[in-house]
Design an enzyme around this catalytic site. Structure first.
Site, PDB file in Angstrom:
ATOM      1  N   GLU A 253       5.037 -27.708   2.545  1.00  0.00           N
ATOM      2  CA  GLU A 253       5.802 -27.568   2.977  1.00  0.00           C
ATOM      3  C   GLU A 253       6.903 -27.905   2.353  1.00  0.00           C
ATOM      4  O   GLU A 253       6.707 -29.120   2.180  1.00  0.00           O
ATOM      5  CB  GLU A 253       5.892 -28.094   4.649  1.00  0.00           C
ATOM      6  CG  GLU A 253       5.125 -27.874   5.605  1.00  0.00           C
ATOM      7  CD  GLU A 253       5.052 -27.874   7.146  1.00  0.00           C
ATOM      8  OE1 GLU A 253       5.646 -28.676   7.640  1.00  0.00           O
ATOM      9  OE2 GLU A 253       4.075 -27.660   8.244  1.00  0.00           O
ATOM     10  N   HIS A 254       8.063 -26.832   2.382  1.00  0.00           N
ATOM     11  CA  HIS A 254       8.572 -27.675   1.140  1.00  0.00           C
ATOM     12  C   HIS A 254       9.852 -28.111   1.957  1.00  0.00           C
ATOM     13  O   HIS A 254      10.242 -28.001   3.198  1.00  0.00           O
ATOM     14  CB  HIS A 254       9.224 -25.768   0.213  1.00  0.00           C
ATOM     15  CG  HIS A 254       8.713 -25.351  -0.322  1.00  0.00           C
ATOM     16  ND1 HIS A 254       8.925 -25.032  -1.447  1.00  0.00           N
ATOM     17  CD2 HIS A 254       7.431 -24.808   0.329  1.00  0.00           C
ATOM     18  CE1 HIS A 254       7.777 -24.758  -2.278  1.00  0.00           C
ATOM     19  NE2 HIS A 254       7.134 -24.313  -0.691  1.00  0.00           N
TER      20      HIS A 254
END
Length: 183
Positions: free
Chosen positions: A79-80
């Site tokens: 997940e960024h």
């Protein structure tokens, strides 16, 4: 000829599991899993007697026993961190990766997406195209985007069985039939 085909299938499956174990850093317990050729499974711990359909992408997940994962399912992943200046995961430490857990006897329908860090409880069913963003209790059926529990697999049947037993016992008290105890 039948045994030759079975033997070849076994050898191919064994080769697949060994290659996935060596290349992607997975821990696979036994050679009882069926993994499709174009599945991508990274940094996972996999139990026994699981099925992985084609196009499956699974990252940093613990998968217990007897799970069926249909084609094109995505579980976990990176997940960024959008609070940083850049959203590239290559520029920041990988301390935000959470482990997803798929417990025993879970069925995940085609094209489902399960977010990183989510736990799917024992015996649950995830419907096709569902997007699961939070933990799922055991024996639940989840559908939709975002995924919602629509019912429990077995608790719905309990009131009906209780009503049936009560009806039989009432009829037995009136002498119409024998009761459940045989009297």
């Amino acid at each position: 000829m039948k045994y030759i085909k079975k033997y070849i299938k076994y050898i191919v499956n064994l080769t697949m599991i060994l290659s996935k174990k060596l290349i992607y850093g997975n821990t696979i317990n036994g050679f009882t899993n069926s993994i499709s050729l174009n599945s991508k499974i990274y940094l996972c711990t996999i139990g026994k007697y699981n099925y992985f359909g084609p196009g499956v992408v699974i990252n940093n997940t613990v998968i217990k026993n007897y799970c069926s994962i249909a084609p094109n399912v995505i579980i976990g992943g990176t997940e960024h961190d959008y609070s940083n200046f850049s959203t590239s995961i290559r520029l920041y430490p990988h301390d935000k990766f959470k482990t997803s857990v798929i417990e025993d006897d879970v069925w995940i329908g085609a094209n489902a997406v399960i977010r990183t860090g989510v736990t799917i409880g024992k015996g649950s069913i995830i419907g096709a195209n569902a997007v699961v963003l939070e933990d799922v209790p055991s024996l639940s059926i989840v559908v939709g985007n975002p995924g919602r529990v629509i019912k429990n697999r077995f608790l719905q049947k309990t009131p009906a069985l209780k009503k049936l037993k009560d009806a039989v016992n009432n009829a037995a008290q009136k002498g119409w039939i024998k009761g459940l105890d045989g009297r």
